[in-house]
Design a protein around this motif. Structure first.
Motif, PDB file in Angstrom:
ATOM      1  N   VAL A 126      50.442  38.983  41.989  1.00  0.00           N
ATOM      2  CA  VAL A 126      49.143  38.684  41.385  1.00  0.00           C
ATOM      3  C   VAL A 126      48.779  39.812  40.419  1.00  0.00           C
ATOM      4  O   VAL A 126      49.023  40.982  40.729  1.00  0.00           O
ATOM      5  CB  VAL A 126      48.066  38.586  42.495  1.00  0.00           C
ATOM      6  CG1 VAL A 126      46.685  38.346  41.895  1.00  0.00           C
ATOM      7  CG2 VAL A 126      48.421  37.479  43.480  1.00  0.00           C
ATOM      8  N   PRO A 127      48.222  39.501  39.238  1.00  0.00           N
ATOM      9  CA  PRO A 127      47.722  40.582  38.378  1.00  0.00           C
ATOM     10  C   PRO A 127      46.798  41.506  39.163  1.00  0.00           C
ATOM     11  O   PRO A 127      45.961  41.053  39.944  1.00  0.00           O
ATOM     12  CB  PRO A 127      46.966  39.833  37.272  1.00  0.00           C
ATOM     13  CG  PRO A 127      47.655  38.504  37.194  1.00  0.00           C
ATOM     14  CD  PRO A 127      48.024  38.180  38.628  1.00  0.00           C
ATOM     15  N   HIS A 129      44.148  43.206  38.759  1.00  0.00           N
ATOM     16  CA  HIS A 129      42.688  43.074  38.779  1.00  0.00           C
ATOM     17  C   HIS A 129      42.214  41.876  39.583  1.00  0.00           C
ATOM     18  O   HIS A 129      41.023  41.753  39.880  1.00  0.00           O
ATOM     19  CB  HIS A 129      42.138  42.998  37.349  1.00  0.00           C
ATOM     20  CG  HIS A 129      42.519  41.733  36.616  1.00  0.00           C
ATOM     21  ND1 HIS A 129      43.741  41.578  36.002  1.00  0.00           N
ATOM     22  CD2 HIS A 129      41.842  40.577  36.429  1.00  0.00           C
ATOM     23  CE1 HIS A 129      43.795  40.371  35.449  1.00  0.00           C
ATOM     24  NE2 HIS A 129      42.655  39.748  35.691  1.00  0.00           N
ATOM     25  N   GLN A 130      43.123  40.983  39.968  1.00  0.00           N
ATOM     26  CA  GLN A 130      42.741  39.800  40.739  1.00  0.00           C
ATOM     27  C   GLN A 130      42.915  39.989  42.253  1.00  0.00           C
ATOM     28  O   GLN A 130      42.490  39.133  43.030  1.00  0.00           O
ATOM     29  CB  GLN A 130      43.574  38.595  40.292  1.00  0.00           C
ATOM     30  CG  GLN A 130      43.321  38.161  38.861  1.00  0.00           C
ATOM     31  CD  GLN A 130      44.189  36.973  38.459  1.00  0.00           C
ATOM     32  OE1 GLN A 130      44.784  36.294  39.307  1.00  0.00           O
ATOM     33  NE2 GLN A 130      44.289  36.733  37.163  1.00  0.00           N
ATOM     34  N   ILE A 131      43.534  41.078  42.654  1.00  0.00           N
ATOM     35  CA  ILE A 131      43.876  41.225  44.076  1.00  0.00           C
ATOM     36  C   ILE A 131      42.646  41.407  44.951  1.00  0.00           C
ATOM     37  O   ILE A 131      42.437  40.658  45.921  1.00  0.00           O
ATOM     38  CB  ILE A 131      44.880  42.372  44.276  1.00  0.00           C
ATOM     39  CG1 ILE A 131      46.228  42.010  43.633  1.00  0.00           C
ATOM     40  CG2 ILE A 131      45.068  42.652  45.774  1.00  0.00           C
ATOM     41  CD1 ILE A 131      47.277  43.091  43.730  1.00  0.00           C
ATOM     42  N   PRO A 133      39.344  40.856  44.385  1.00  0.00           N
ATOM     43  CA  PRO A 133      38.487  39.664  44.449  1.00  0.00           C
ATOM     44  C   PRO A 133      39.122  38.525  45.249  1.00  0.00           C
ATOM     45  O   PRO A 133      38.430  37.799  45.968  1.00  0.00           O
ATOM     46  CB  PRO A 133      38.301  39.276  42.977  1.00  0.00           C
ATOM     47  CG  PRO A 133      38.533  40.533  42.223  1.00  0.00           C
ATOM     48  CD  PRO A 133      39.574  41.283  42.993  1.00  0.00           C
ATOM     49  N   GLY A 134      40.446  38.377  45.134  1.00  0.00           N
ATOM     50  CA  GLY A 134      41.137  37.315  45.852  1.00  0.00           C
ATOM     51  C   GLY A 134      41.129  37.509  47.353  1.00  0.00           C
ATOM     52  O   GLY A 134      41.024  36.546  48.116  1.00  0.00           O
ATOM     53  N   ASP A 137      37.457  36.811  48.570  1.00  0.00           N
ATOM     54  CA  ASP A 137      37.015  35.405  48.648  1.00  0.00           C
ATOM     55  C   ASP A 137      37.907  34.540  49.540  1.00  0.00           C
ATOM     56  O   ASP A 137      37.718  33.327  49.635  1.00  0.00           O
ATOM     57  CB  ASP A 137      36.882  34.781  47.255  1.00  0.00           C
ATOM     58  CG  ASP A 137      38.212  34.593  46.530  1.00  0.00           C
ATOM     59  OD1 ASP A 137      39.279  34.593  47.167  1.00  0.00           O
ATOM     60  OD2 ASP A 137      38.182  34.419  45.290  1.00  0.00           O
ATOM     61  N   THR A 139      41.176  33.935  49.256  1.00  0.00           N
ATOM     62  CA  THR A 139      42.381  33.358  48.643  1.00  0.00           C
ATOM     63  C   THR A 139      43.633  33.952  49.273  1.00  0.00           C
ATOM     64  O   THR A 139      44.633  33.256  49.472  1.00  0.00           O
ATOM     65  CB  THR A 139      42.386  33.611  47.122  1.00  0.00           C
ATOM     66  OG1 THR A 139      41.205  33.043  46.549  1.00  0.00           O
ATOM     67  CG2 THR A 139      43.610  32.988  46.472  1.00  0.00           C
ATOM     68  N   TYR A 140      43.582  35.236  49.584  1.00  0.00           N
ATOM     69  CA  TYR A 140      44.692  35.936  50.225  1.00  0.00           C
ATOM     70  C   TYR A 140      44.181  36.593  51.506  1.00  0.00           C
ATOM     71  O   TYR A 140      43.014  36.997  51.591  1.00  0.00           O
ATOM     72  CB  TYR A 140      45.279  37.010  49.303  1.00  0.00           C
ATOM     73  CG  TYR A 140      45.506  36.518  47.901  1.00  0.00           C
ATOM     74  CD1 TYR A 140      46.521  35.607  47.615  1.00  0.00           C
ATOM     75  CD2 TYR A 140      44.680  36.932  46.851  1.00  0.00           C
ATOM     76  CE1 TYR A 140      46.710  35.132  46.331  1.00  0.00           C
ATOM     77  CE2 TYR A 140      44.871  36.465  45.565  1.00  0.00           C
ATOM     78  CZ  TYR A 140      45.880  35.554  45.314  1.00  0.00           C
ATOM     79  OH  TYR A 140      46.057  35.077  44.045  1.00  0.00           O
ATOM     80  N   TYR A 156      33.964  45.516  47.508  1.00  0.00           N
ATOM     81  CA  TYR A 156      34.331  44.130  47.820  1.00  0.00           C
ATOM     82  C   TYR A 156      34.213  43.840  49.317  1.00  0.00           C
ATOM     83  O   TYR A 156      34.678  42.806  49.779  1.00  0.00           O
ATOM     84  CB  TYR A 156      35.767  43.863  47.346  1.00  0.00           C
ATOM     85  CG  TYR A 156      35.934  43.933  45.845  1.00  0.00           C
ATOM     86  CD1 TYR A 156      35.852  42.778  45.070  1.00  0.00           C
ATOM     87  CD2 TYR A 156      36.175  45.139  45.204  1.00  0.00           C
ATOM     88  CE1 TYR A 156      36.001  42.830  43.690  1.00  0.00           C
ATOM     89  CE2 TYR A 156      36.325  45.209  43.825  1.00  0.00           C
ATOM     90  CZ  TYR A 156      36.240  44.053  43.079  1.00  0.00           C
ATOM     91  OH  TYR A 156      36.390  44.109  41.705  1.00  0.00           O
TER      92      TYR A 156
END
Length: 270
Positions: A126-127, A129-131, A133-134, A137, A139-140, A156
């Motif tokens: 994953v890029p 900067h997305q880790i 937040p993911g 929320d 997602t991971y 976060y």
């Protein structure tokens, strides 16, 4: 002829390479700069796309036929390792999905060595900067983060399951070899390039204000205080000179990885 250089837009790289990129070193050639995340440079270097390039130490087994490791300009250190983050500090990673910033990054290689007995069911690249937040929320289940995330993950509402730097240093007594600077064989004289970069590092330390605007313009919305912490942590004595401990750290990481069948074997540096 201009040399191509690829580094990340992170503050440690822009701090280190400011003088070289801006033509402030009289003996150095013109440099064409490309900013790219390390996951991009790891694979671009394998294609021979850059003359000077910042890559993960974990990628070296695929690159040393065409590049030479320079003893300056990279990122090694103590107290600066990758973190495994989650929403629940008691999470068992077995069977969970973990987001990682690249499959040839040092962070992921350390994670694979650390988690060898309890591998997660699924890894997603994953890029960076997305880790966080993911993970926040859902997602991971967990995320592997590097660099400035050490200073910001609490925003976060995440917790650290493991500090892979502490684990590595406790196990080996060595610094973590994160990012390496390579010079393309037959294109760049490694002795000359080492001197250019070492001079650039020294100039950055001597006059930090000179690079400030360049650093902040490329810091991907990082606050100035986080930028300062980032530079203080990742630009250190190993940036100026790898030395025996730095080379020994690279040998330990890649030797263990090869022994575990995670990377091809590589000739030791020491």
């Amino acid at each position: 002829m201009a040399l191509s250089l690829a580094v990340s837009p992170c503050p440690n790289d822009t701090f280190v390479f400011h003088a070289l990129v801006h033509g402030l070193i009289p003996a150095a050639p013109e440099v064409n700069l490309t900013f790219a995340d390390v996951d991009v440079t790891n694979t671009a270097a394998e294609r021979g796309e850059f003359d000077l390039v910042k890559v993960s130490y974990a990628a070296l087994p695929w690159l040393m036929d065409d590049y030479e490791l320079l003893p300056t300009g990279g990122a090694l250190g103590r107290g600066c390792g990758p973190l495994v983050l989650a929403r629940d500090g008691k999470l068992d990673l077995t069977g969970k999905t973990v987001a990682v910033p690249g499959d040839r990054t040092t962070a992921y290689l350390l994670f694979r060595l650390w988690a060898a007995k309890t591998p997660p069911a699924r890894i997603e690249v994953v890029p960076f900067h997305q880790i966080m937040p993911g993970v926040a929320d859902g997602t991971y289940d967990a995320g592997l983060v590097i660099h400035e995330a050490r200073f910001t993950y609490q925003r976060y509402d995440l917790v650290s399951l493991a500090d892979l730097g502490e684990w590595w240093e406790g196990d080996t007594g060595l610094p973590i070899p994160l990012g390496a600077i390579l010079a393309r064989k037959g294109v760049v004289d490694p002795t000359e390039a080492t001197e250019w970069i070492r001079t650039s590092v020294s100039m950055a330390w001597a006059n930090p204000a000179a690079s400030r605007d360049f650093i902040l313009a490329n810091a991907q919305e990082m606050e100035p205080d986080v930028v300062d912490q980032h530079i203080q942590l990742y630009v250190n004595e190993f940036t100026l000179e790898l030395g025996r401990d730095g080379l020994a750290a690279a040998d330990a990481l890649l030797g263990r990885a090869a022994a575990a069948g995670l990377t091809p074997p590589i000739k030791p540096f020491v």
